[in-house]
Design a protein around this motif. Structure first.
Motif, PDB file in Angstrom:
ATOM      1  N   GLY A 144       1.807  -8.268   0.739  1.00 34.20           N
ATOM      2  CA  GLY A 144       0.520  -7.904   0.150  1.00 34.20           C
ATOM      3  C   GLY A 144      -0.457  -7.466   1.216  1.00 34.20           C
ATOM      4  O   GLY A 144      -0.083  -7.142   2.345  1.00 34.20           O
ATOM      5  N   PRO A 145      -1.745  -7.466   0.891  1.00 28.79           N
ATOM      6  CA  PRO A 145      -2.750  -7.030   1.865  1.00 28.79           C
ATOM      7  C   PRO A 145      -2.807  -7.979   3.062  1.00 28.79           C
ATOM      8  O   PRO A 145      -2.699  -9.194   2.900  1.00 28.79           O
ATOM      9  CB  PRO A 145      -4.056  -7.078   1.080  1.00 28.79           C
ATOM     10  N   GLU A 160      -8.211  -3.186  10.404  1.00 22.50           N
ATOM     11  CA  GLU A 160      -8.416  -2.796   9.025  1.00 22.50           C
ATOM     12  C   GLU A 160      -7.377  -3.508   8.161  1.00 22.50           C
ATOM     13  O   GLU A 160      -6.303  -3.864   8.631  1.00 22.50           O
ATOM     14  CB  GLU A 160      -8.214  -1.277   8.847  1.00 22.50           C
ATOM     15  N   TRP A 161      -7.688  -3.684   6.883  1.00 20.34           N
ATOM     16  CA  TRP A 161      -6.749  -4.300   5.958  1.00 20.34           C
ATOM     17  C   TRP A 161      -5.761  -3.248   5.477  1.00 20.34           C
ATOM     18  O   TRP A 161      -6.131  -2.113   5.198  1.00 20.34           O
ATOM     19  CB  TRP A 161      -7.495  -4.881   4.756  1.00 20.34           C
ATOM     20  N   LEU A 162      -4.488  -3.643   5.402  1.00 20.34           N
ATOM     21  CA  LEU A 162      -3.417  -2.768   4.924  1.00 20.34           C
ATOM     22  C   LEU A 162      -2.566  -3.513   3.929  1.00 20.34           C
ATOM     23  O   LEU A 162      -2.543  -4.747   3.914  1.00 20.34           O
ATOM     24  CB  LEU A 162      -2.518  -2.338   6.085  1.00 20.34           C
ATOM     25  N   ARG A 163      -1.809  -2.789   3.156  1.00 21.40           N
ATOM     26  CA  ARG A 163      -0.829  -3.406   2.258  1.00 21.40           C
ATOM     27  C   ARG A 163       0.523  -3.316   2.934  1.00 21.40           C
ATOM     28  O   ARG A 163       0.924  -2.250   3.403  1.00 21.40           O
ATOM     29  CB  ARG A 163      -0.794  -2.685   0.921  1.00 21.40           C
TER      30      ARG A 163
END
Length: 164
Positions: A144-145, A160-163
């Motif tokens: 998930g993120p 940064e947030w990624l999946r």
């Protein structure tokens, strides 16, 4: 009829209407109440939002994604499930990360020891340590993120947030 009324023609003492429009504060409050009744925020989502805010670091610099093999790389023929390669940059700090089914592998550049947290929303954070060469590994790939928070040389950097 007076100039203080609601949509149903009833008198509404204390609220002033101008040009047929209710005062901004009254309209905003009515909309909030309607949203709370008709579409309440789920308790789980509220908890996630509170936990996400708790992760907020005022002193943290954001490392931007500068390379993602899912979008930037040329596919290699014959490679069934290649690892995902990510590069993040914040000023003079670079973080290279490889995400595989076996886990995370990465390096902080310039090489330096670092403490790294794999952030995954409200779940417990995986804590990793980068050695003197800046290398780190994690046994489980994120699901998930996710984002990384690095603490190195007195600075805090969050990717940064990624999946996954």
């Amino acid at each position: 009829m007076s100039d203080t009324y609601d949509d149903f023609g009833d008198e509404c003492p204390g609220e002033t209407f101008t040009d047929g429009e209710p005062a901004a504060g009254l309209l905003e409050e009515e909309l909030r109440q309607a949203a709370a009744i008709l579409d309440p925020v789920p308790a789980g989502l509220r908890r996630i939002a509170v936990d996400a805010y708790a992760l907020h670091d005022l002193e943290a610099r954001v490392a931007e994604l500068t390379f993602d093999s899912l979008t930037d790389a040329v596919p290699v023929r014959g490679e069934g499930d290649p690892p995902r390669m990510l590069t993040f940059r914040a000023d003079d700090l670079t973080v290279d990360v490889e995400v595989t089914p076996e886990g995370l592998f990465g390096q902080v550049l310039p090489p330096a020891p670092a403490r790294i947290e794999v952030l995954a929303g409200p779940l417990a954070h995986a804590r990793l340590t980068a050695d003197d060469m800046g290398r780190f590994t994690g046994d489980a790939p994120p699901a998930g993120p996710f984002a990384l928070r690095l603490r190195t040389g007195g600075q805090v950097v969050v990717t940064e947030w990624l999946r996954a």
